[in-house]
Design an enzyme around this catalytic site. Structure first.
Site, PDB file in Angstrom:
ATOM      1  N   ASP A   1       0.779  -1.256   0.000  1.00  0.00           N
ATOM      2  CA  ASP A   1       0.000   0.000   0.000  1.00  0.00           C
ATOM      3  C   ASP A   1       0.812   1.309   0.000  1.00  0.00           C
ATOM      4  OD1 ASP A   1      -1.519  -2.131   0.845  1.00  0.00           O
ATOM      5  OD2 ASP A   1      -2.008  -1.269   2.792  1.00  0.00           O
TER       6      ASP A   1
ATOM      7  N   GLU B   1     -10.268  -2.426   4.367  1.00  0.00           N
ATOM      8  CA  GLU B   1      -8.916  -1.953   4.670  1.00  0.00           C
ATOM      9  C   GLU B   1      -8.718  -0.557   4.075  1.00  0.00           C
ATOM     10  OE1 GLU B   1      -6.073  -5.785   4.999  1.00  0.00           O
ATOM     11  OE2 GLU B   1      -6.634  -5.315   2.953  1.00  0.00           O
TER      12      GLU B   1
HETATM   13  C1  FRU Z   1      -3.723  -3.755   2.856  1.00  0.00           C
HETATM   14  C2  FRU Z   1      -3.066  -4.158   4.154  1.00  0.00           C
HETATM   15  C3  FRU Z   1      -3.407  -3.158   5.254  1.00  0.00           C
HETATM   16  C4  FRU Z   1      -2.273  -3.312   6.213  1.00  0.00           C
HETATM   17  C5  FRU Z   1      -1.115  -3.552   5.291  1.00  0.00           C
HETATM   18  C6  FRU Z   1      -0.054  -4.446   5.840  1.00  0.00           C
HETATM   19  O1  FRU Z   1      -3.052  -4.178   1.728  1.00  0.00           O
HETATM   20  O2  FRU Z   1      -3.472  -5.465   4.511  1.00  0.00           O
HETATM   21  O3  FRU Z   1      -4.680  -3.349   5.823  1.00  0.00           O
HETATM   22  O4  FRU Z   1      -2.078  -2.181   7.014  1.00  0.00           O
HETATM   23  O5  FRU Z   1      -1.655  -4.121   4.112  1.00  0.00           O
HETATM   24  O6  FRU Z   1       1.051  -4.468   5.015  1.00  0.00           O
END
Ligand code: FRU
Length: 512
Positions: free
Chosen positions: A53, A233
């Protein structure tokens, strides 16, 4: 004499050695940087290892910051850090050292960053301005022990334009209320009520918190869809002006871990109002920001100057279904192109559109090929021999049948995209576009509906070495897909039947 001969011979050998290795080093550095197979040339990707992300998107003193979920020791997901890059134009990026490392409270999961202009948190001393990042601490030991409260929210600050960060000694600033998935805080300044608002993902819903100072947070409310049991998320919440009016609406972006429009993970949105505590959606129906397979965790930049006024964001150009298996060897994943969002109203419905930021036009080379075509076209064109990076623009008035644009290379690999006139949808077919045997969900044909079917269709398409992004009808339908070719495309075939047709191929420069 013999000795003298030996001396000159070794001197010559030595000189030859140094001149060769010196030259080689130069050549290696120049020609090998970012030229690996599959390496994106228009998109941000980490120099090496794993990225997911985008995090902490914020504009500050002339720089757009891009932090990102990063694991520097492997090409698969692991203990999360925040990687860091900056850009002055959203086109070219400069890599900076890792900004946040895991610590005793856990890995550094996704989050956001703001500029604390009024020094509400008190981190800035005289003459300084603090950037404040808010992120999730993920306590891996707690998770492994089967506890529920292993995700908490913390903050860190920087008073040197994001170059060094100090974690707040009072972390975490929000403890876990007993929700296993409790993460990804995104902070926005609520100008109307002079407060900070934060949205985070709490399993199958979004939760809102407010704060006067970024340190003390009060729970305000939650928003979800009844019966939805998918994992939410990376939410984002921000106000937007409806295009062409004075009306302000609030947008809630939410990334969803399952059942995206073409399977797997995808970014969705709701439009509504925010009263300082509650988000009230106009419709509980979720819309998709992008109908392709590869745009997840899309979030927006904060602190964009009012003189600019745009709402811009970026997404992770992959899908959790296969992200850890894609065949790039040295690094994994890229970001989407930075995009501008616009909010439009048609009848009673609000729609969020997204198009590439206008700065990308800087990459368009002067050699522009324009083809004005007869009504029915069935043509093959050689692509300009540049860097293999192109922008295609198509306008088809009154499409009479399916429009297909097929990109080909000499190995017989092809990628097709276009528009089905009968059913009014756009598509990308990557089933023959190179390597796809690394995971069963990768191979596919993806569709996205035209939101307001009309008489003419417009497509703005950006092709990088390993991705295609389609922005149809001024961004009403966006689709992003990645692929892995053995060899670049060299031809484009066009099949279309329209009352009037225009096709433009623009050769692009790379960003690295
Ligand atoms: C989304 C996610 C988020 C988390 C991160 C961990 O892709 O699962 O919810 O903070 O990636 O790398």
């Amino acid at each position: 004499m013999k000795n003298l001969y030996a001396f000159f011979l070794s001197l010559f050998t030595l000189l030859l050695f140094y001149s060769c290795t010196g030259d080689q080093n130069q050549v290696v550095e120049k020609s090998d940087y970012y030229t690996e197979q599959y390496r994106p040339q228009l998109h941000f990707s980490p120099e090496a290892n794993w990225m997911n992300d985008p995090n902490g998107l914020v504009y500050h003193e002339g720089e757009y910051h891009l932090f990102y979920q990063y694991y520097p020791d492997s090409t698969v997901w692991g203990p999360m850090h925040w990687g860091h890059a900056v850009s002055t134009d959203l086109v070219r990026w400069e890599h900076l050292p890792i900004a946040l490392y895991p610590d005793s409270l856990g890995y550094i999961f996704s989050g956001s960053a703001v500029v604390d202009i009024d020094n509400t948190a008190g981190f800035a001393k005289d003459g300084e301005t603090a950037m404040v990042a808010m992120f999730t601490h993920h306590d891996i030991k707690g998770e492994q022990a089967g506890e529920l409260d292993f995700q908490t929210q913390s903050i860190a600050y920087s008073v040197d334009k994001g170059r060094t960060w100090t974690k707040y000694e009072g972390n975490p600033v929000i403890s876990n209320p007993g929700i296993k998935d409790f993460r990804d805080p995104k902070v926005v300044w609520d100008n109307e009520r002079s407060q900070w608002v934060m949205v985070l993902a709490a399993y199958d819903k979004a939760m809102f918190y407010t704060s006067p100072n970024l340190k003390e947070w009060t729970y305000a409310s939650a928003f979800g869809i009844e019966g939805d049991q998918r994992l939410w998320e990376c939410p984002d919440l921000f106000p937007m002006q409806v295009k062409g009016t004075d009306e302000i609406k609030w947008v809630l972006l939410v990334s969803i871990q399952k059942q995206g429009p073409n399977g797997g993970t995808a970014t969705s949105y709701f439009i509504g109002d925010f009263d300082g505590e509650n988000f009230i959606a106009d419709h509980r129906k979720q819309e998709w920001l992008d109908h392709g397979k590869d745009n997840y965790a899309f979030v927006t930049w904060s602190n964009i100057p009012a003189t600019d006024g745009r709402t811009m964001g970026i997404g992770w150009m992959s899908n959790w279904q296969y992200a850890q298996k894609v065949p790039s060897e040295k690094w994994r994943s890229a970001m989407t192109l930075p995009r501008e969002l616009q909010l439009r109203k048609d009848g009673n419905l609000y729609r969020l559109t997204n198009v590439p930021v206008k700065e990308l036009r800087r990459l368009e080379k002067s050699a522009i090929e324009v083809f004005n075509l007869p009504e029915i076209a069935l043509n093959t064109y050689e692509l300009p021999k540049g860097k293999g990076l192109y922008r295609f623009k198509l306008r088809c008035d009154e499409p009479m049948s399916t429009m297909r644009i097929r990109l080909r290379n000499s190995l017989g690999e092809w990628l097709e995209f276009g528009y089905f006139a009968n059913d009014e949808y756009y598509f990308i077919d990557r089933r023959n576009a190179g390597k796809d045997d690394f995971q069963a969900d990768f191979r596919g044909y993806h569709t996205g509906y035209a939101l307001y079917p009309k008489d003419d269709i417009l497509m703005d398409v950006i092709l990088d070495h390993s991705s295609i992004e389609i922005f149809a009808d001024d961004g009403q339908c966006a689709m992003s897909d990645i692929f892995f070719l053995k060899e670049p495309f060299d031809r484009v075939e066009l099949v279309a039947a329209c009352a009037d047709l225009e096709f433009e191929v623009i050769d692009l420069d790379g960003i690295w």
